[in-house]
Scaffold this active site. Structure first.
Site, PDB file in Angstrom:
ATOM      1  N   CYS A 304      43.675 -39.407   7.672  1.00 44.24           N
ATOM      2  CA  CYS A 304      43.613 -40.721   8.346  1.00 44.24           C
ATOM      3  C   CYS A 304      42.195 -41.300   8.420  1.00 44.24           C
ATOM      4  O   CYS A 304      42.040 -42.518   8.282  1.00 44.24           O
ATOM      5  CB  CYS A 304      44.294 -40.694   9.708  1.00 44.24           C
ATOM      6  SG  CYS A 304      43.602 -39.545  10.899  1.00 44.24           S
ATOM      7  N   ARG A 334      39.988 -26.796   5.743  1.00 40.76           N
ATOM      8  CA  ARG A 334      39.481 -26.471   7.077  1.00 40.76           C
ATOM      9  C   ARG A 334      38.930 -25.066   7.062  1.00 40.76           C
ATOM     10  O   ARG A 334      39.593 -24.155   6.578  1.00 40.76           O
ATOM     11  CB  ARG A 334      40.612 -26.526   8.119  1.00 40.76           C
ATOM     12  CG  ARG A 334      41.138 -27.905   8.241  1.00 40.76           C
ATOM     13  CD  ARG A 334      42.062 -28.098   9.412  1.00 40.76           C
ATOM     14  NE  ARG A 334      42.355 -29.529   9.458  1.00 40.76           N
ATOM     15  CZ  ARG A 334      43.119 -30.141  10.325  1.00 40.76           C
ATOM     16  NH1 ARG A 334      43.691 -29.428  11.277  1.00 40.76           N
ATOM     17  NH2 ARG A 334      43.297 -31.427  10.272  1.00 40.76           N
ATOM     18  N   GLU A 336      38.730 -21.937   8.599  1.00 44.35           N
ATOM     19  CA  GLU A 336      39.513 -21.330   9.679  1.00 44.35           C
ATOM     20  C   GLU A 336      38.897 -20.064  10.250  1.00 44.35           C
ATOM     21  O   GLU A 336      39.302 -19.597  11.296  1.00 44.35           O
ATOM     22  CB  GLU A 336      40.940 -21.019   9.202  1.00 44.35           C
ATOM     23  CG  GLU A 336      41.808 -22.250   9.008  1.00 44.35           C
ATOM     24  CD  GLU A 336      42.279 -22.871  10.316  1.00 44.35           C
ATOM     25  OE1 GLU A 336      41.932 -22.361  11.383  1.00 44.35           O
ATOM     26  OE2 GLU A 336      42.977 -23.894  10.246  1.00 44.35           O
ATOM     27  N   ARG A 345      48.520 -20.496   7.862  1.00 43.60           N
ATOM     28  CA  ARG A 345      47.225 -20.868   8.419  1.00 43.60           C
ATOM     29  C   ARG A 345      46.183 -20.622   7.360  1.00 43.60           C
ATOM     30  O   ARG A 345      45.757 -19.502   7.144  1.00 43.60           O
ATOM     31  CB  ARG A 345      46.924 -20.071   9.681  1.00 43.60           C
ATOM     32  CG  ARG A 345      45.663 -20.527  10.312  1.00 43.60           C
ATOM     33  CD  ARG A 345      45.645 -20.350  11.803  1.00 43.60           C
ATOM     34  NE  ARG A 345      44.697 -21.290  12.334  1.00 43.60           N
ATOM     35  CZ  ARG A 345      44.946 -22.114  13.309  1.00 43.60           C
ATOM     36  NH1 ARG A 345      46.133 -22.118  13.852  1.00 43.60           N
ATOM     37  NH2 ARG A 345      44.027 -22.934  13.744  1.00 43.60           N
ATOM     38  N   GLU A 353      49.988 -37.566   4.854  1.00 44.05           N
ATOM     39  CA  GLU A 353      49.652 -38.148   6.148  1.00 44.05           C
ATOM     40  C   GLU A 353      50.024 -39.627   6.193  1.00 44.05           C
ATOM     41  O   GLU A 353      49.335 -40.462   5.636  1.00 44.05           O
ATOM     42  CB  GLU A 353      48.172 -37.954   6.522  1.00 44.05           C
ATOM     43  CG  GLU A 353      47.964 -38.454   7.954  1.00 44.05           C
ATOM     44  CD  GLU A 353      46.692 -38.034   8.661  1.00 44.05           C
ATOM     45  OE1 GLU A 353      46.006 -37.098   8.229  1.00 44.05           O
ATOM     46  OE2 GLU A 353      46.397 -38.679   9.693  1.00 44.05           O
ATOM     47  N   ASP A 416      54.179 -32.498  18.862  1.00 45.44           N
ATOM     48  CA  ASP A 416      54.271 -31.461  17.822  1.00 45.44           C
ATOM     49  C   ASP A 416      55.721 -31.074  17.592  1.00 45.44           C
ATOM     50  O   ASP A 416      56.491 -30.995  18.553  1.00 45.44           O
ATOM     51  CB  ASP A 416      53.547 -30.176  18.278  1.00 45.44           C
ATOM     52  CG  ASP A 416      52.073 -30.177  17.916  1.00 45.44           C
ATOM     53  OD1 ASP A 416      51.596 -31.163  17.325  1.00 45.44           O
ATOM     54  OD2 ASP A 416      51.402 -29.176  18.248  1.00 45.44           O
ATOM     55  N   GLU A 434      53.687 -24.589  14.762  1.00 49.83           N
ATOM     56  CA  GLU A 434      53.587 -26.048  14.693  1.00 49.83           C
ATOM     57  C   GLU A 434      53.660 -26.419  13.228  1.00 49.83           C
ATOM     58  O   GLU A 434      52.830 -25.987  12.437  1.00 49.83           O
ATOM     59  CB  GLU A 434      52.249 -26.490  15.303  1.00 49.83           C
ATOM     60  CG  GLU A 434      52.122 -27.993  15.349  1.00 49.83           C
ATOM     61  CD  GLU A 434      50.787 -28.506  14.845  1.00 49.83           C
ATOM     62  OE1 GLU A 434      49.740 -27.956  15.227  1.00 49.83           O
ATOM     63  OE2 GLU A 434      50.812 -29.474  14.052  1.00 49.83           O
ATOM     64  N   ASN A 437      53.253 -32.935  13.078  1.00 51.46           N
ATOM     65  CA  ASN A 437      52.889 -33.657  14.305  1.00 51.46           C
ATOM     66  C   ASN A 437      53.011 -35.158  14.112  1.00 51.46           C
ATOM     67  O   ASN A 437      53.219 -35.639  12.994  1.00 51.46           O
ATOM     68  CB  ASN A 437      51.510 -33.237  14.827  1.00 51.46           C
ATOM     69  CG  ASN A 437      50.377 -33.722  13.951  1.00 51.46           C
ATOM     70  OD1 ASN A 437      50.549 -34.574  13.082  1.00 51.46           O
ATOM     71  ND2 ASN A 437      49.197 -33.171  14.166  1.00 51.46           N
ATOM     72  N   CYS A 462      49.092 -41.705  13.499  1.00 55.17           N
ATOM     73  CA  CYS A 462      49.291 -40.979  12.252  1.00 55.17           C
ATOM     74  C   CYS A 462      50.194 -39.786  12.492  1.00 55.17           C
ATOM     75  O   CYS A 462      50.468 -39.425  13.633  1.00 55.17           O
ATOM     76  CB  CYS A 462      47.944 -40.514  11.688  1.00 55.17           C
ATOM     77  SG  CYS A 462      47.091 -39.331  12.744  1.00 55.17           S
ATOM     78  N   ARG A 469      53.392 -25.632   5.888  1.00 52.54           N
ATOM     79  CA  ARG A 469      54.052 -25.318   7.161  1.00 52.54           C
ATOM     80  C   ARG A 469      55.565 -25.537   7.078  1.00 52.54           C
ATOM     81  O   ARG A 469      56.341 -24.741   7.586  1.00 52.54           O
ATOM     82  CB  ARG A 469      53.461 -26.184   8.288  1.00 52.54           C
ATOM     83  CG  ARG A 469      51.988 -25.916   8.578  1.00 52.54           C
ATOM     84  CD  ARG A 469      51.834 -24.708   9.466  1.00 52.54           C
ATOM     85  NE  ARG A 469      50.446 -24.373   9.704  1.00 52.54           N
ATOM     86  CZ  ARG A 469      49.775 -24.674  10.823  1.00 52.54           C
ATOM     87  NH1 ARG A 469      50.350 -25.327  11.810  1.00 52.54           N
ATOM     88  NH2 ARG A 469      48.531 -24.289  10.974  1.00 52.54           N
TER      89      ARG A 469
HETATM   90  N1  SER Z   1      45.132 -36.523  11.715  1.00 57.00           N
HETATM   91  C1  SER Z   1      46.125 -35.724  12.376  1.00 57.00           C
HETATM   92  C2  SER Z   1      45.639 -34.326  12.603  1.00 57.00           C
HETATM   93  O1  SER Z   1      44.575 -33.978  12.138  1.00 57.00           O
HETATM   94  C3  SER Z   1      47.420 -35.749  11.628  1.00 57.00           C
HETATM   95  O2  SER Z   1      47.356 -35.017  10.474  1.00 57.00           O
HETATM   96  O3  SER Z   1      46.312 -33.572  13.240  1.00 57.00           O
HETATM   97 ZN    ZN Z   2      45.485 -38.458  11.365  1.00 58.71          ZN
END
Ligand code: SER
Ligand code: ZN
Length: 503
Positions: A304, A334, A336, A345, A353, A416, A434, A437, A462, A469
């Site tokens: 986003c 990410r 982690e 994960r 998105e 979530d 999760e 979301n 968003c 997942r």
């Molecule tokens: N931007 C939101 C998040 O990081 C949806 O993906 O959770």
């Molecule tokens: Zn987002």
């Protein structure tokens, strides 16, 4: 609460009659403070002194901070002195700036701050004294931001150790599950996947790749297309500017993969490096460090932010609202660290998105529509056991916060979707996954990126459709044998690719 600053103005020459300064300064200060504060408060010039080319002055105010009025005094003083004494203003520095403001709750531990300062707390208030602020810092409002940061850090201390918020909304019926095993372990056993060549990443063989793409098709055909979402394609690198605006850079600097660039692409500059690779067959890390620039961007963390960048500075036609787009081009990265586990994960994941902008009413209606489509997918195509909950909004969590927005109203915030994973134990006590979301953010990002509607308020939101997942939730409940999968899902899957045989 009173704020007070002591500034030093450097003039272009020491030849200024003190009487002229005495005449000009009280009037200029009075005007500037009066104009800036209006009826909100009061300001005064406490004293001023001229020594050679240095003019020091102290001003105090209540109901508003005095640094913007100071800048206007400096500008006007420069004009008047130029006209009447042919002297200009070279620079202005605030030597010391004392701000007092309420802090709730009061911090229990020291609050560090990375610019020169003294800080103390008493009776529900902070007294922050900033030292040696250059003109740029005043123009750019560092004092206000520093005060906000102190309040924020005090608030974060009170979150530390608190649970993230969680409030059940809806729960699907219980189901019998053919799946018993940790799906990643099961896929590893069958050689469907291999733990990646770099940290936290996975190589998906033909079969799980086909399943992941099937999940993607289901999301597009059953959720996004029916609601009129349009696909966009964004670059994979996020600029630092964007992440400063969203707050991610101050919230999560330890969770990004940073991108560096070569300082040069001339092979001659790399010759020492390439010689060492050729001779040692190892990476000469020290040499490499000299040849790349400091990070200039980060690998996509969420999609986003860059979608907001795309719309920044634009005004959206009422006819186009709510604007509904989605990206599936950028892959999320990410860092982690300790949190990695299997395919659910990971440091790199594939996500669609969807991002939406519109009036608050449009977004609330769209959220209901999205929830209904998601429910339809999870109930009738994937036949999952799932539940939904209000949780700490991602935009608070990603800046270190906990808690829910507007308890009771539930307009902004994050919902979530969680799936039960049988391998983790009884559904009542095990941690659920999760896997999806959905958020309404309010004006936070439309403001930060100056995105406007032709008329009225413009909100955004968003939703994160995490394909790994979805896949792990599904395989954890249904197992790896296609015979156990729901019919409608099998129709989507079509013919499964043949497994690659490893001898
Ligand atoms: N931007 C939101 C998040 O990081 C949806 O993906 O959770
Ligand atoms: Zn987002």
């Amino acid at each position: 609460m009173e704020n007070e600053l002591r500034a030093e103005i450097t003039l272009s020459s020491p030849d200024v009659p003190a009487a002229l300064i005495d005449e000009l300064l009280p009037k200029l200060a009075g005007d500037a403070l009066g104009k800036a504060l209006g009826t909100r408060g009061e300001g005064r010039l406490i004293r001023h002194e001229l020594h050679g080319d240095k003019l020091t002055l102290e001003i105090a105010s209540t109901g508003g901070r005095p640094h913007q009025p100071l800048l206007s005094v400096v500008r006007k003083l420069g004009e008047e002195l130029g006209r009447r004494a042919k002297v200009g203003v070279r620079s202005v520095t605030v030597l010391r700036y004392r701000l007092t403001f309420a802090v709730e709750p009061m911090p229990t531990k020291p609050v560090p701050l990375a610019i020169p300062h003294h800080l103390s707390f008493a009776d529900g208030r902070a007294t922050l004294e900033l030292l040696d602020l250059p003109e740029e810092a005043l123009r750019d409002n560092w004092p206000d931001r520093a005060a906000t940061l102190v309040e924020e850090k005090a608030r974060r201390q009170s979150y530390a150790g608190k649970e993230q918020a969680w409030e059940l909304i809806e729960q699907s019926p219980k189901r019998e599950h053919a799946g018993r095993d940790d799906p990643t372990e099961a896929m590893l056993k069958r050689n469907w996947v291999r733990s990646g060549p770099t940290k936290g990443k996975w190589f998906l063989g033909p079969l799980p790749a086909h399943l992941l793409r099937t999940m993607e098709r289901i999301a597009r055909e059953e959720v996004l297309a029916p609601l009129g979402f349009l696909e966009v394609m964004q670059p994979h690198h996020d600029s630092f500017d964007i992440l400063v605006k969203t707050g991610h850079l101050e919230g999560l600097p330890g969770e990004f993969y940073y991108v560096t660039e070569p300082k040069s692409r001339d092979p001659a500059d790399w010759e020492r490096f390439t010689d060492l690779v050729a001779i040692t067959r190892k990476v000469p890390h020290d040499e490499l460090a000299k040849l790349v620039s400091p990070p200039s961007a980060v690998a996509c963390y969420a999609q986003c932010p860059t979608i907001y960048w795309w719309l920044s500075g634009r005004t959206l036609a009422v006819d186009d609202l709510p604007l509904k787009v989605y990206d599936r081009a950028a892959i999320s990265n990410r860092y982690e660290s300790g949190g990695r586990h299997g395919l659910e994960r990971v440091d790199e994941f594939h996500r669609i998105e969807p991002v939406y902008l519109g009036t608050p009413e449009q977004l609330v209606a769209l959220r209901e529509a999205l929830l209904a489509r998601y429910r339809h997918v999870f109930e009738t195509i994937l036949e999952l056991e799932w539940r939904t909950a209000w949780v700490t909004p991602f935009y608070l969590q990603q800046s270190g916060g906990v808690g829910l927005e507007e308890p009771g109203q539930r307009i902004r915030g994050t919902i979530d979707f969680e799936a039960y994973l049988p391998y983790r134990g009884p559904r009542e006590t095990a941690e659920w996954l999760e896997f999806q979301n959905l958020s309404i953010v309010g004006e936070k990002y439309t403001r930060a990126f100056t995105i406007r509607a032709q008329k009225g308020e413009l909100w955004s939101g968003c939703s994160g459709i995490g394909l790994e997942r979805w896949l792990t939730a599904f395989l954890a409940q249904k197992g790896l044998n296609a015979d156990d999968w729901p019919d409608r899902f099998r129709k989507y899957v079509g013919e499964l690719p043949k497994d690659v045989k490893f001898l």
